[in-house]
Design a protein around this motif. Sequence first.
Motif, PDB file in Angstrom:
ATOM      1  N   THR A   1     -24.647 -35.701  79.453  1.00  0.00           N
ATOM      2  CA  THR A   1     -24.034 -34.231  80.165  1.00  0.00           C
ATOM      3  C   THR A   1     -22.711 -34.267  80.395  1.00  0.00           C
ATOM      4  O   THR A   1     -22.168 -35.237  80.968  1.00  0.00           O
ATOM      5  CB  THR A   1     -24.664 -34.088  81.615  1.00  0.00           C
ATOM      6  OG1 THR A   1     -26.396 -34.128  81.337  1.00  0.00           O
ATOM      7  CG2 THR A   1     -24.649 -32.715  81.816  1.00  0.00           C
TER       8      THR A   1
ATOM      9  N   GLN B   1     -22.860 -28.831  83.097  1.00  0.00           N
ATOM     10  CA  GLN B   1     -23.828 -29.392  82.576  1.00  0.00           C
ATOM     11  C   GLN B   1     -24.149 -28.723  81.019  1.00  0.00           C
ATOM     12  O   GLN B   1     -25.094 -28.453  80.600  1.00  0.00           O
ATOM     13  CB  GLN B   1     -24.856 -28.587  83.601  1.00  0.00           C
ATOM     14  CG  GLN B   1     -24.853 -29.108  84.985  1.00  0.00           C
ATOM     15  CD  GLN B   1     -26.136 -28.721  85.547  1.00  0.00           C
ATOM     16  OE1 GLN B   1     -26.909 -28.009  85.158  1.00  0.00           O
ATOM     17  NE2 GLN B   1     -25.834 -28.897  86.932  1.00  0.00           N
TER      18      GLN B   1
ATOM     19  N   ARG C   1     -25.245 -25.214  81.070  1.00  0.00           N
ATOM     20  CA  ARG C   1     -26.563 -25.659  80.760  1.00  0.00           C
ATOM     21  C   ARG C   1     -26.742 -25.619  79.460  1.00  0.00           C
ATOM     22  O   ARG C   1     -27.906 -25.530  78.956  1.00  0.00           O
ATOM     23  CB  ARG C   1     -27.532 -25.033  81.760  1.00  0.00           C
ATOM     24  CG  ARG C   1     -27.503 -25.764  83.167  1.00  0.00           C
ATOM     25  CD  ARG C   1     -28.393 -25.189  84.089  1.00  0.00           C
ATOM     26  NE  ARG C   1     -28.400 -23.745  84.255  1.00  0.00           N
ATOM     27  CZ  ARG C   1     -27.612 -23.171  84.886  1.00  0.00           C
ATOM     28  NH1 ARG C   1     -26.638 -23.902  85.888  1.00  0.00           N
ATOM     29  NH2 ARG C   1     -27.388 -21.890  85.182  1.00  0.00           N
TER      30      ARG C   1
END
Length: 227
Positions: free
Chosen positions: A102, A123, A40
């Motif tokens: 992503t 991600q 992320r």
Amino acid sequence: MIRNTLALCLLAALLTGLCIVRLEAAPPQQEAVITSPRDRDIVRGLLVIKGTATNPNFWKYEIHYAPEPNPTDQWTVLGIHEVQVIDGRLETWDTSLVPDGTYSLRLRVVRKDGNYDEYYVRQISVANVQPTETPTATPTPTATPTPLPPTPTVIIEQPPTATPRPTPTPGPARVTPEPQAGAGLNITTQGLSRAFLYGAGATVGLFLLIGILTTLRRLISWLIAQF
């Protein structure tokens, strides 16, 4: 002298035992791991991929990337290297060459027998396109015209003209109707029917009331007899 020698031997044995315990307690080093970037993370431009790629039977390691959410069959090779890396730079990725979105990264350490170990980072948001700020223009105030005063209206009065009065026209003579005989009694069939219905309804209601009172009287007498 002998005591000193025994003390030195015991100290050496103790130090050796501590070293062995530390070696046995040390966790094994991962042979395929990416330490940067992490899951992320938001990246842009040139991205340095760091980590470890090693194995006692090492042959090579590969770095791949793929768009999410389902990168199973869409992996693209970033680089293939035949030199082991321990906690260092594995590859450099120019993220400006891919559309913003992503992505996932994959490290594959291949052994000489063809088997391999893999490590994934999920991600990763590539954001190279920055939103362009729209300049805010200050509106120029519009001049409001000043209204002119109203033009005066000139009223010319005319002298009054004598208007002749209308001559009354004689109308027909009003005839007073004479009272008819029997006008005081207004008896119709509809009135007789309505009176009959009212009387019949009142009679039925009276009978029902008498029946209800009789039933209540009997019920009260029965209850008194029971108690």
